[in-house]
Design an enzyme around this catalytic site. Structure first.
Site, PDB file in Angstrom:
ATOM      1  CB  CYS A 115     116.538 -42.763  14.100  1.00 28.67           C
ATOM      2  SG  CYS A 115     114.930 -43.262  14.711  1.00 28.67           S
ATOM      3  CG  HIS A 255     116.224 -39.107  12.132  1.00 32.17           C
ATOM      4  ND1 HIS A 255     115.533 -40.002  11.353  1.00 32.17           N
ATOM      5  CD2 HIS A 255     115.723 -39.242  13.393  1.00 32.17           C
ATOM      6  CE1 HIS A 255     114.657 -40.646  12.107  1.00 32.17           C
ATOM      7  NE2 HIS A 255     114.746 -40.207  13.345  1.00 32.17           N
ATOM      8  CG  ASN A 285     111.271 -41.283  13.197  1.00 28.10           C
ATOM      9  OD1 ASN A 285     111.964 -41.944  12.427  1.00 28.10           O
ATOM     10  ND2 ASN A 285     111.641 -41.016  14.443  1.00 28.10           N
TER      11      ASN A 285
HETATM   12  C1  LIG Z   1     106.839 -36.973  21.752  1.00 30.32           C
HETATM   13  C2  LIG Z   1     106.730 -35.482  21.455  1.00 30.32           C
HETATM   14  C3  LIG Z   1     106.064 -35.272  20.114  1.00 30.32           C
HETATM   15  C4  LIG Z   1     105.853 -34.880  22.534  1.00 30.32           C
HETATM   16  O1  LIG Z   1     105.719 -33.479  22.285  1.00 30.32           O
HETATM   17  P1  LIG Z   1     105.910 -32.422  23.437  1.00 30.32           P
HETATM   18  O2  LIG Z   1     105.607 -31.128  22.877  1.00 30.32           O
HETATM   19  O3  LIG Z   1     107.259 -32.669  24.044  1.00 30.32           O
HETATM   20  O4  LIG Z   1     104.770 -32.825  24.406  1.00 30.32           O
HETATM   21  P2  LIG Z   1     104.886 -33.173  25.954  1.00 30.32           P
HETATM   22  O5  LIG Z   1     105.494 -34.534  26.129  1.00 30.32           O
HETATM   23  O6  LIG Z   1     105.539 -32.019  26.636  1.00 30.32           O
HETATM   24  O7  LIG Z   1     103.369 -33.235  26.313  1.00 30.32           O
HETATM   25  C5  LIG Z   1     102.553 -32.070  26.339  1.00 30.32           C
HETATM   26  C6  LIG Z   1     101.120 -32.500  26.546  1.00 30.32           C
HETATM   27  O8  LIG Z   1     100.609 -33.047  25.318  1.00 30.32           O
HETATM   28  C7  LIG Z   1     100.032 -34.306  25.592  1.00 30.32           C
HETATM   29  N1  LIG Z   1     100.190 -35.174  24.415  1.00 30.32           N
HETATM   30  C8  LIG Z   1     101.167 -36.056  24.151  1.00 30.32           C
HETATM   31  N2  LIG Z   1     100.918 -36.657  22.973  1.00 30.32           N
HETATM   32  C9  LIG Z   1      99.759 -36.131  22.509  1.00 30.32           C
HETATM   33  C10 LIG Z   1      99.009 -36.346  21.345  1.00 30.32           C
HETATM   34  N3  LIG Z   1      99.357 -37.224  20.416  1.00 30.32           N
HETATM   35  N4  LIG Z   1      97.882 -35.628  21.171  1.00 30.32           N
HETATM   36  C11 LIG Z   1      97.479 -34.729  22.090  1.00 30.32           C
HETATM   37  N5  LIG Z   1      98.174 -34.496  23.221  1.00 30.32           N
HETATM   38  C12 LIG Z   1      99.302 -35.185  23.417  1.00 30.32           C
HETATM   39  C13 LIG Z   1     100.782 -34.833  26.799  1.00 30.32           C
HETATM   40  O9  LIG Z   1     100.033 -35.825  27.477  1.00 30.32           O
HETATM   41  C14 LIG Z   1     100.953 -33.588  27.609  1.00 30.32           C
HETATM   42  O10 LIG Z   1      99.768 -33.325  28.295  1.00 30.32           O
HETATM   43  P3  LIG Z   1      99.809 -32.796  29.809  1.00 30.32           P
HETATM   44  O11 LIG Z   1     100.515 -31.465  29.736  1.00 30.32           O
HETATM   45  O12 LIG Z   1      98.371 -32.699  30.157  1.00 30.32           O
HETATM   46  O13 LIG Z   1     100.588 -33.814  30.582  1.00 30.32           O
HETATM   47  C15 LIG Z   1     108.101 -34.778  21.464  1.00 30.32           C
HETATM   48  O14 LIG Z   1     108.618 -34.781  22.784  1.00 30.32           O
HETATM   49  C16 LIG Z   1     109.085 -35.424  20.561  1.00 30.32           C
HETATM   50  O15 LIG Z   1     108.944 -35.404  19.361  1.00 30.32           O
HETATM   51  N6  LIG Z   1     110.171 -35.997  21.110  1.00 30.32           N
HETATM   52  C17 LIG Z   1     111.175 -36.658  20.315  1.00 30.32           C
HETATM   53  C18 LIG Z   1     110.645 -37.979  19.898  1.00 30.32           C
HETATM   54  C19 LIG Z   1     111.473 -38.614  18.857  1.00 30.32           C
HETATM   55  O16 LIG Z   1     111.939 -37.984  17.963  1.00 30.32           O
HETATM   56  N7  LIG Z   1     111.629 -39.939  18.966  1.00 30.32           N
HETATM   57  C20 LIG Z   1     112.319 -40.725  18.031  1.00 30.32           C
HETATM   58  C21 LIG Z   1     113.774 -40.539  18.207  1.00 30.32           C
HETATM   59  S1  LIG Z   1     114.677 -40.692  16.781  1.00 30.32           S
END
Ligand SMILES: CC(C)(COP(=O)(O)OP(=O)(O)OC[C@H]1O[C@@H](n2cnc3c(N)ncnc32)[C@H](O)[C@@H]1OP(=O)(O)O)[C@@H](O)C(=O)NCCC(=O)NCCS
Length: 331
Positions: A115, A255, A285
């Protein structure tokens, strides 16, 4: 003194809109969760009936640039293509794109910084130009992330989309263009964000397919935290090194990974959100392409001399920030 300045921007996103509603039919998720936790409403997907490969998007992006700017492809001396999803491992998507758009006097290569690809490619193009040897370089940054997204994994599939941007860089002796940059990487923990299949450690095999190694996998929480910290620190360090105040910055172009990451960067870096370019809701993204696609959408609001900070974070880990003075007024 020679500077490298962006003199034209182009971009293209494919036609198909993958909405949160459609995603909810593929994995256990819903529009409310995705909108609240990620900030994306839809992303564009390159379907085979429209075209194939990232070079398809790149050709369209260059045609867009050409339709709106003065551009002679024969004058381009180098094409740098930042992508994690090239058409093929070889030949390079840069060479394919150059041949299809008439940039036949250029040397061409792909580079991968996930990215952060666009700001890495700008750094390389800047080096070529300030060396005095090259005067016109085309930077292309694009990805077809749908090709490596696991539509059975709800932790990753809502995030990613397809798109491509391009920027023409030219030599100038005016006090505009790329002024400085801080570009970093840390490969100590590949386990946090990767796609392992198809390389020299895990050559493609039935097993790599069975183990779903040909898809991106991430530990979202760790990536989130590192992304915010790294983008804020690179922007702060860059301002300090150039004796610039935050108030002097006209635009921040982060980004587009997650709306909450963008908001946290704006809050911690203490810039008003209306100075931050945001379009994650429409495209998700698109990896290397998010920053040039933002510049393309905001092109009519950018003026010559505007102080613009680009900042990115991605797999690698890779990250950094670029400080530039915008090169042209809207036409
Ligand atoms: C991936 C991301 C969206 C997850 O969001 P989050 O708020 O951190 O969510 P968590 O990982 O803490 O998960 C919270 C809950 O939501 C659930 N969950 C994850 N994805 C889900 C979805 N698409 N829909 C519904 N629930 C979801 C998880 O299973 C978890 O459930 P649990 O508490 O029962 O285990 C976030 O961490 C993120 O954006 N990270 C950066 C990713 C990124 O930018 N990657 C590219 C790099 S350039």
């Amino acid at each position: 003194m020679i500077h490298a300045v962006i003199t034209a921007i182009g971009a293209y996103v494919p036609n198909y809109r993958l909405t949160n509603e459609e995603l909810s039919t593929l994995v256990e998720t819903n529009d409310e969760w995705i909108t609240k936790r990620i900030g994306i409403k839809e992303r564009r997907i390159l379907k085979p009936d429209e075209g194939k490969g990232v070079s398809y998007l790149a050709v369209k992006a260059i045609e867009d640039l050409k339709s709106r700017h003065d551009f002679n492809p024969l004058e381009i001396e180098a094409v740098i293509f930042a992508t994690t999803t090239p058409d093929y491992p070889l030949p390079s998507s840069a060479a394919i794109t150059a041949a299809r758009t008439g940039m036949t006097n250029a040397f061409c290569f792909d580079m991968e910084a996930a990215c952060s690809g666009f700001i890495y490619a700008l750094e390389i193009a800047n080096g070529f130009i300030v060396s005095g040897k090259y005067k016109k370089v085309m930077v292309v940054a694009g990805d077809v992330l749908s090709a490596v997204t696991d539509y059975q994994d709800r932790n990753t599939c809502p995030i990613f989309g397809d798109g491509c941007g391009c920027a023409l860089l030219e030599a100038t002796t005016e006090e505009i263009g790329i002024m400085d940059s801080i570009i970093r990487s840390d490969g100590a923990n590949p386990e946090y964000l990767h796609y392992y299949g198809g390389g020299s450690v895990h050559p493609a095999s039935y097993e790599t397919v069975d183990q779903r190694l040909h898809y991106i996998w991430q530990d979202g929480r760790i990536v989130f935290k590192r992304a915010v910290e790294s983008m804020v620190k690179s922007c702060e360090d860059l301002l300090k090194r150039n004796n610039l105040s935050k108030e002097a910055v006209d635009w921040v172009v982060p980004h587009q990974a997650n709306m909450r990451i963008i908001e946290a960067v704006a809050r911690q870096f203490e810039v008003p959100i209306d100075k931050v370019m945001i379009n994650i809701d429409k495209y998700g993204n698109t990896s290397a392409a998010t920053i040039p696609i933002c510049l393309w959408e905001w092109e009519s609001r950018l003026h010559k001399g505007d102080i613009v900070l680009l900042t990115a974070f991605g797999a690698g880990f890779t990250w950094g920030a670029t400080y530039l003075k915008w090169g042209y007024d809207p036409t």
